[in-house]
Write a protein that holds these residues in place. Sequence first.
Motif, PDB file in Angstrom:
ATOM      1  N   ASN A 426      17.851   2.612   7.137  1.00 23.18           N
ATOM      2  CA  ASN A 426      16.860   1.550   7.344  1.00 23.18           C
ATOM      3  C   ASN A 426      15.546   2.084   7.914  1.00 23.18           C
ATOM      4  N   GLU A 427      15.315   3.413   7.793  1.00 19.09           N
ATOM      5  CA  GLU A 427      14.097   3.997   8.361  1.00 19.09           C
ATOM      6  C   GLU A 427      12.854   3.420   7.706  1.00 19.09           C
ATOM      7  N   VAL A 428      12.898   3.237   6.401  1.00 19.83           N
ATOM      8  CA  VAL A 428      11.749   2.675   5.686  1.00 19.83           C
ATOM      9  C   VAL A 428      11.517   1.234   6.083  1.00 19.83           C
ATOM     10  N   ASP A 429      12.606   0.485   6.316  1.00 21.75           N
ATOM     11  CA  ASP A 429      12.453  -0.925   6.671  1.00 21.75           C
ATOM     12  C   ASP A 429      11.887  -1.100   8.071  1.00 21.75           C
ATOM     13  N   ASN A 430      11.955  -0.051   8.921  1.00 14.86           N
ATOM     14  CA  ASN A 430      11.467  -0.173  10.293  1.00 14.86           C
ATOM     15  C   ASN A 430       9.954   0.017  10.412  1.00 14.86           C
ATOM     16  N   ILE A 431       9.257   0.383   9.334  1.00 14.46           N
ATOM     17  CA  ILE A 431       7.810   0.578   9.359  1.00 14.46           C
ATOM     18  C   ILE A 431       7.124  -0.777   9.225  1.00 14.46           C
ATOM     19  N   ASN A 438       1.881   9.549  10.378  1.00 14.03           N
ATOM     20  CA  ASN A 438       1.780   9.732   8.925  1.00 14.03           C
ATOM     21  C   ASN A 438       1.126   8.495   8.332  1.00 14.03           C
ATOM     22  N   PRO A 439      -0.182   8.333   8.514  1.00 17.82           N
ATOM     23  CA  PRO A 439      -0.824   7.065   8.124  1.00 17.82           C
ATOM     24  C   PRO A 439      -0.782   6.808   6.629  1.00 17.82           C
ATOM     25  N   VAL A 440      -0.930   7.832   5.792  1.00 17.02           N
ATOM     26  CA  VAL A 440      -0.951   7.626   4.336  1.00 17.02           C
ATOM     27  C   VAL A 440       0.399   7.129   3.838  1.00 17.02           C
ATOM     28  N   GLU A 441       1.495   7.754   4.305  1.00 23.93           N
ATOM     29  CA  GLU A 441       2.830   7.324   3.878  1.00 23.93           C
ATOM     30  C   GLU A 441       3.139   5.928   4.388  1.00 23.93           C
ATOM     31  N   ASP A 442       2.746   5.621   5.630  1.00 20.11           N
ATOM     32  CA  ASP A 442       2.951   4.270   6.150  1.00 20.11           C
ATOM     33  C   ASP A 442       2.187   3.242   5.325  1.00 20.11           C
ATOM     34  N   PHE A 443       0.976   3.594   4.917  1.00 23.12           N
ATOM     35  CA  PHE A 443       0.170   2.699   4.080  1.00 23.12           C
ATOM     36  C   PHE A 443       0.876   2.420   2.753  1.00 23.12           C
ATOM     37  N   LYS A 444       1.424   3.467   2.138  1.00 17.36           N
ATOM     38  CA  LYS A 444       2.099   3.301   0.850  1.00 17.36           C
ATOM     39  C   LYS A 444       3.362   2.467   0.987  1.00 17.36           C
ATOM     40  N   VAL A 445       4.120   2.691   2.090  1.00 12.40           N
ATOM     41  CA  VAL A 445       5.343   1.919   2.293  1.00 12.40           C
ATOM     42  C   VAL A 445       5.029   0.442   2.465  1.00 12.40           C
ATOM     43  N   LEU A 446       4.020   0.145   3.316  1.00 13.86           N
ATOM     44  CA  LEU A 446       3.652  -1.258   3.532  1.00 13.86           C
ATOM     45  C   LEU A 446       3.045  -1.876   2.277  1.00 13.86           C
ATOM     46  N   GLN A 447       2.350  -1.067   1.488  1.00 12.38           N
ATOM     47  CA  GLN A 447       1.796  -1.573   0.233  1.00 12.38           C
ATOM     48  C   GLN A 447       2.906  -1.898  -0.754  1.00 12.38           C
ATOM     49  N   GLY A 448       3.988  -1.115  -0.679  1.00 11.43           N
ATOM     50  CA  GLY A 448       5.142  -1.396  -1.531  1.00 11.43           C
ATOM     51  C   GLY A 448       5.856  -2.673  -1.157  1.00 11.43           C
ATOM     52  N   LYS A 449       5.615  -3.156   0.072  1.00  9.81           N
ATOM     53  CA  LYS A 449       6.187  -4.429   0.492  1.00  9.81           C
ATOM     54  C   LYS A 449       5.287  -5.606   0.145  1.00  9.81           C
ATOM     55  N   ASN A 450       4.336  -5.347  -0.796  1.00  6.13           N
ATOM     56  CA  ASN A 450       3.421  -6.391  -1.312  1.00  6.13           C
ATOM     57  C   ASN A 450       2.470  -6.932  -0.247  1.00  6.13           C
ATOM     58  N   LYS A 451       2.091  -6.064   0.726  1.00  4.15           N
ATOM     59  CA  LYS A 451       1.080  -6.478   1.695  1.00  4.15           C
ATOM     60  C   LYS A 451      -0.307  -6.232   1.112  1.00  4.15           C
ATOM     61  N   PRO A 452      -1.241  -7.194   1.237  1.00  4.52           N
ATOM     62  CA  PRO A 452      -2.567  -7.039   0.619  1.00  4.52           C
ATOM     63  C   PRO A 452      -3.414  -5.995   1.365  1.00  4.52           C
ATOM     64  N   LEU A 453      -4.469  -5.524   0.662  1.00  5.52           N
ATOM     65  CA  LEU A 453      -5.363  -4.529   1.242  1.00  5.52           C
ATOM     66  C   LEU A 453      -6.124  -5.087   2.441  1.00  5.52           C
ATOM     67  N   SER A 454      -6.455  -6.350   2.411  1.00  5.83           N
ATOM     68  CA  SER A 454      -7.189  -6.960   3.522  1.00  5.83           C
ATOM     69  C   SER A 454      -6.386  -6.933   4.816  1.00  5.83           C
ATOM     70  N   GLU A 455      -5.051  -6.911   4.707  1.00  4.36           N
ATOM     71  CA  GLU A 455      -4.209  -6.848   5.889  1.00  4.36           C
ATOM     72  C   GLU A 455      -3.928  -5.416   6.318  1.00  4.36           C
ATOM     73  N   LEU A 456      -3.915  -4.485   5.366  1.00  5.47           N
ATOM     74  CA  LEU A 456      -3.612  -3.088   5.677  1.00  5.47           C
ATOM     75  C   LEU A 456      -4.843  -2.315   6.157  1.00  5.47           C
ATOM     76  N   ALA A 457      -6.043  -2.707   5.678  1.00  5.26           N
ATOM     77  CA  ALA A 457      -7.260  -1.942   5.993  1.00  5.26           C
ATOM     78  C   ALA A 457      -7.540  -1.855   7.490  1.00  5.26           C
ATOM     79  N   PRO A 458      -7.461  -2.949   8.275  1.00  8.31           N
ATOM     80  CA  PRO A 458      -7.750  -2.811   9.716  1.00  8.31           C
ATOM     81  C   PRO A 458      -6.818  -1.820  10.418  1.00  8.31           C
ATOM     82  N   GLY A 459      -5.514  -1.842  10.059  1.00  9.20           N
ATOM     83  CA  GLY A 459      -4.591  -0.894  10.668  1.00  9.20           C
ATOM     84  C   GLY A 459      -4.884   0.536  10.291  1.00  9.20           C
TER      85      GLY A 459
END
Length: 534
Positions: A426-431, A438-459
């Motif tokens: 469940n390591e991926v689910d805990n992000i 590892n900001p790039v990998e975290d961004f890709k994982v959260l993007q794979g969870k269908n989170k929009p760019l407007s929500e990911l950009a501030p983080g």
Amino acid sequence: MTNFKRKTSFDPDNLEEVLNGFKEEGYEVFVVGPDIYSKENDSEDTALARQFVEATDGATSTLDSIMKHELLFHRKKIVNASPWNVDLSIGPNIKIPVSTFIKLRDEPVVKTWKKAVKDPVTSTASTFEAVEKRKEYINPENQSTVKIQDKIQGYHYGQTIIPFTDLDKTMLYQPGEKCLSVYGFTHADNISWQNLTGDGLSYVFARKGDKNAQKAIRCLVECLHELNLVGIVRKVHNNNNAPKMFALMPVIDTNNYVCLSMIALSYKEEIKQMSFPATNLKKYSCTPEQVNAFKDLINAMDLTQAYDDTYDDKEAFPIAECISPAAQYVLDCIAFRALNPGKPLPKPREEVMSLFQVPPLLEENARKPIEKIKSLFTLNKVEVKKRKNKNVVLDIDQIQAPLGDFQPDTTDIPNMPKVQLPINENEVDNIHKISTINPVEDFKVLQGKNKPLSELAPGMIKAIESLIYNNIDGNYTKALDAMKHLRSEFLKSDPKDYNDWMRKFKSDLAKCDNNQVLCLIMEKQVSFYTEGRK
């Protein structure tokens, strides 16, 4: 100093001439004795003393007041200032004869100390014996002393000594003759106090007796004052001395003089670059009640109202009038040692200790605001837990059974015990947010969870700024990779938001003088998006 017991004989017809002579020579009459403004001491002599005091802007004081206030502390010996004469050059054709005088300088209380041998009987310094230091250089091969003519200078470069001969000195840069040359003028707002350096401040006057120079300096001062400008000059104090840059600022004292103040400017190598974490955050914001509490404390501790009406002056610690407690104590110790050679040095006098004590009125006024601040700001002691390295012995029989059907290959090592650590599926689910690890990998994982760019950009922006501002090793690779990935994601939708952030981010970097990151942004091509550059 007088007691006015004997009557003064003078010619009233010559009084005005004498007073004019005192004014022209710059004399100030200070009368010590009975109060010359008291009706009890009113006489022709006191009236004459009043005329001299008032005409020369002098002062008067009683003997009791002098003993109580004026003679408590050591005073610096007044000597005639020696000017540094030079021509102020503006361009190739304008040379103004000027003289500079030291106004402020950071100097030790005692400039030179003489070392002598102590007489064990009288505990005094010997009058015919002294301590002499001599440095000699030994040749390690034959243990012989190196002669003066055989010695040359050398500089350490790592573990190697690089010789520096007289021939090399001729190739050095020679600043030339002493000078004070104006390089140009700039707005006064461009000279901040953080960039000023040196060990003091000097005043620049026109050369004494040169009326043309006095007119030129006065005109220059008035123009700089009117236009709010500052002159930048190059100063070489003596022939072939190292050149230094100074700022010339106008000084207009309507009662005394018009001149230029000169203070040194720091070079880029002298300025230390420091970065601090951002504090302009919501979690650090204060409530209006907390802000008003500190305002009340500042008003209660106003040094300009430190004393009540019973004192002549209400201000405490006035600028340029405070006496140094350290200097007074050093001079007290020297005087005490001269009079008492064998006794231990005393503690500081009460008068010296009072020089850095908070005035009682301010201490009383500050009690209520301090209590209010204590109630509004709750402080919790943070205990730093020490990290303990524990060597945990693993028992193979107590390790849980491996997950899945994974079996390691142990054909090469017979009878090897099979040990398999559990895997966190469940390591991926805990992000849940973008970290700086590892900001790039975290961004890709959260993007794979269908989170929009407007929500990911501030983080992502917060992680990038944290990697830049809190960097300590000078390696910005992770931050630049995150910027490159974020830029590519913005290009797929609307790059305007990226350009707006980049404009603000580069402005903050420029304020911090972080030129290294600005250059890397241009080099890695992660700056603004334009139609001609992707």
